[in-house]
Design a protein around this motif. Sequence first.
Motif, PDB file in Angstrom:
ATOM      1  N   ALA A  19      76.152  70.556  55.363  1.00  0.00           N
ATOM      2  CA  ALA A  19      75.107  70.233  56.332  1.00  0.00           C
ATOM      3  C   ALA A  19      75.730  69.629  57.581  1.00  0.00           C
ATOM      4  O   ALA A  19      76.709  68.906  57.518  1.00  0.00           O
ATOM      5  N   GLN A  20      75.148  69.940  58.729  1.00  0.00           N
ATOM      6  CA  GLN A  20      75.629  69.327  59.964  1.00  0.00           C
ATOM      7  C   GLN A  20      75.417  67.820  59.933  1.00  0.00           C
ATOM      8  O   GLN A  20      76.254  67.054  60.387  1.00  0.00           O
ATOM      9  N   SER A  21      74.296  67.406  59.406  1.00  0.00           N
ATOM     10  CA  SER A  21      74.014  65.996  59.212  1.00  0.00           C
ATOM     11  C   SER A  21      73.480  65.824  57.794  1.00  0.00           C
ATOM     12  O   SER A  21      72.980  66.781  57.192  1.00  0.00           O
ATOM     13  N   TYR A  22      73.571  64.605  57.276  1.00  0.00           N
ATOM     14  CA  TYR A  22      73.082  64.385  55.919  1.00  0.00           C
ATOM     15  C   TYR A  22      72.698  62.928  55.744  1.00  0.00           C
ATOM     16  O   TYR A  22      73.062  62.044  56.529  1.00  0.00           O
ATOM     17  N   GLY A  23      71.912  62.696  54.705  1.00  0.00           N
ATOM     18  CA  GLY A  23      71.530  61.355  54.332  1.00  0.00           C
ATOM     19  C   GLY A  23      72.110  61.009  52.971  1.00  0.00           C
ATOM     20  O   GLY A  23      72.335  61.883  52.132  1.00  0.00           O
ATOM     21  N   PHE A  24      72.352  59.724  52.759  1.00  0.00           N
ATOM     22  CA  PHE A  24      72.870  59.279  51.467  1.00  0.00           C
ATOM     23  C   PHE A  24      72.378  57.867  51.229  1.00  0.00           C
ATOM     24  O   PHE A  24      71.931  57.171  52.160  1.00  0.00           O
ATOM     25  N   GLY A  25      72.448  57.416  49.989  1.00  0.00           N
ATOM     26  CA  GLY A  25      71.995  56.053  49.731  1.00  0.00           C
ATOM     27  C   GLY A  25      71.952  55.697  48.269  1.00  0.00           C
ATOM     28  O   GLY A  25      72.427  56.433  47.401  1.00  0.00           O
ATOM     29  N   LEU A  26      71.353  54.538  48.026  1.00  0.00           N
ATOM     30  CA  LEU A  26      71.188  53.999  46.683  1.00  0.00           C
ATOM     31  C   LEU A  26      69.722  53.650  46.481  1.00  0.00           C
ATOM     32  O   LEU A  26      69.033  53.213  47.411  1.00  0.00           O
ATOM     33  N   GLU A  55      71.578  64.008  50.460  1.00  0.00           N
ATOM     34  CA  GLU A  55      70.662  65.109  50.756  1.00  0.00           C
ATOM     35  C   GLU A  55      70.951  65.673  52.130  1.00  0.00           C
ATOM     36  O   GLU A  55      71.515  64.987  52.997  1.00  0.00           O
ATOM     37  N   SER A  56      70.597  66.926  52.303  1.00  0.00           N
ATOM     38  CA  SER A  56      70.747  67.545  53.618  1.00  0.00           C
ATOM     39  C   SER A  56      69.734  66.930  54.584  1.00  0.00           C
ATOM     40  O   SER A  56      68.688  66.416  54.176  1.00  0.00           O
ATOM     41  N   PHE A  66      68.885  68.148  47.689  1.00  0.00           N
ATOM     42  CA  PHE A  66      69.451  66.852  47.301  1.00  0.00           C
ATOM     43  C   PHE A  66      70.190  66.961  45.977  1.00  0.00           C
ATOM     44  O   PHE A  66      69.948  67.858  45.162  1.00  0.00           O
ATOM     45  N   ALA A  67      71.109  66.030  45.793  1.00  0.00           N
ATOM     46  CA  ALA A  67      71.793  65.838  44.514  1.00  0.00           C
ATOM     47  C   ALA A  67      71.832  64.349  44.249  1.00  0.00           C
ATOM     48  O   ALA A  67      72.023  63.545  45.174  1.00  0.00           O
ATOM     49  N   GLN A  68      71.630  63.961  43.003  1.00  0.00           N
ATOM     50  CA  GLN A  68      71.670  62.538  42.683  1.00  0.00           C
ATOM     51  C   GLN A  68      72.236  62.324  41.283  1.00  0.00           C
ATOM     52  O   GLN A  68      72.048  63.145  40.389  1.00  0.00           O
ATOM     53  N   VAL A  69      72.948  61.218  41.132  1.00  0.00           N
ATOM     54  CA  VAL A  69      73.530  60.814  39.861  1.00  0.00           C
ATOM     55  C   VAL A  69      73.014  59.417  39.551  1.00  0.00           C
ATOM     56  O   VAL A  69      73.064  58.525  40.414  1.00  0.00           O
ATOM     57  N   GLY A  70      72.506  59.214  38.331  1.00  0.00           N
ATOM     58  CA  GLY A  70      71.914  57.924  38.020  1.00  0.00           C
ATOM     59  C   GLY A  70      72.144  57.484  36.589  1.00  0.00           C
ATOM     60  O   GLY A  70      72.457  58.286  35.709  1.00  0.00           O
ATOM     61  N   GLU A 231      59.151  56.739  36.588  1.00  0.00           N
ATOM     62  CA  GLU A 231      60.032  55.831  37.312  1.00  0.00           C
ATOM     63  C   GLU A 231      59.444  55.437  38.665  1.00  0.00           C
ATOM     64  O   GLU A 231      59.019  56.303  39.448  1.00  0.00           O
ATOM     65  N   LEU A 232      59.421  54.132  38.914  1.00  0.00           N
ATOM     66  CA  LEU A 232      59.056  53.564  40.205  1.00  0.00           C
ATOM     67  C   LEU A 232      60.342  53.110  40.877  1.00  0.00           C
ATOM     68  O   LEU A 232      61.076  52.292  40.323  1.00  0.00           O
ATOM     69  N   THR A 233      60.601  53.633  42.068  1.00  0.00           N
ATOM     70  CA  THR A 233      61.917  53.485  42.678  1.00  0.00           C
ATOM     71  C   THR A 233      61.800  52.997  44.115  1.00  0.00           C
ATOM     72  O   THR A 233      60.913  53.419  44.853  1.00  0.00           O
ATOM     73  N   VAL A 234      62.708  52.105  44.487  1.00  0.00           N
ATOM     74  CA  VAL A 234      62.832  51.667  45.868  1.00  0.00           C
ATOM     75  C   VAL A 234      64.307  51.749  46.259  1.00  0.00           C
ATOM     76  O   VAL A 234      65.185  51.536  45.416  1.00  0.00           O
ATOM     77  N   GLY A 235      64.577  52.102  47.514  1.00  0.00           N
ATOM     78  CA  GLY A 235      65.973  52.235  47.922  1.00  0.00           C
ATOM     79  C   GLY A 235      66.116  52.395  49.422  1.00  0.00           C
ATOM     80  O   GLY A 235      65.145  52.275  50.185  1.00  0.00           O
ATOM     81  N   PHE A 236      67.338  52.667  49.815  1.00  0.00           N
ATOM     82  CA  PHE A 236      67.651  52.834  51.235  1.00  0.00           C
ATOM     83  C   PHE A 236      68.420  54.132  51.432  1.00  0.00           C
ATOM     84  O   PHE A 236      69.324  54.462  50.655  1.00  0.00           O
TER      85      PHE A 236
END
Length: 246
Positions: A19-26, A55-56, A66-70, A231-236
């Motif tokens: 992706a030219q730009s992407y997002g990531f976080g926890l 994620e893209s 998106f891809a996520q590992v948890g 699951e109830l989730t909060v993050g950045f």
Amino acid sequence: MKKMLLLATGMLLVIGAGAQSYGFGLKGGLTIGTQNWNSFERDPLLKYHGIAFIESYDPEDPFALFAQVGYHVKGSAIRRRNFYNPNTSTFFQPPAYQFLFNNLSLTLGAKQKFSFTGNSKTYYMIGVRGDYTLSTNLGEYESFNETNPGYSIFPFNDNNFIRRFNYGLTVGGGIEKPLGEYVDLILEFSVNPDFSLQYQQPAIPNVYVAYGTGTDRRTLEERRIRNITFELTVGFRFLHIIEFVD
């Protein structure tokens, strides 16, 4: 497990590089675990989860991969009713039995986003998920099963019965609220059913009944356990923006 981690790492790198730009976080939060047993009813298990994701990102495109590992604590519980002690006029609550499966999850999927209030966006998502069971707490109930073989109501701590690899879906939605130019607050809810069995024990015949006549035998029924979590989730989410300058 090594193959699963390699696949997760590879998918994260593909999204980041492609992706030219992407997002990531926890992100993380409350896990409400239930299990479908083909036996007596159990209560929900209240535990937790933590997730790293990428994620893209394209501000002009509402669709994202998106891809996520948890790390997810799944399972169920048995909570007994309170007992009243007339001598002290108090209630006593026996401890709950908890059946814990500590799972590492890899999810690959897609999001569709919609404009909300201000610069906020809502989204729904769907992904395919693979789980690897790192550990369980079933060893805590071995002594009960050994002492009461004819009344073994708890799952056995047996690697032949515990399924280490499982798969299912992740379906949910949430809100992205900007906190700055490159940071978003995420509020999310998801439902995560397994299609495979977390635990499968065949019927066990000719089991000695300790409180019988000494010769009594019975057959333990087959036990099949399947997970589903809410699951109830909060993050950045942090944005990595790539701009091309002529």
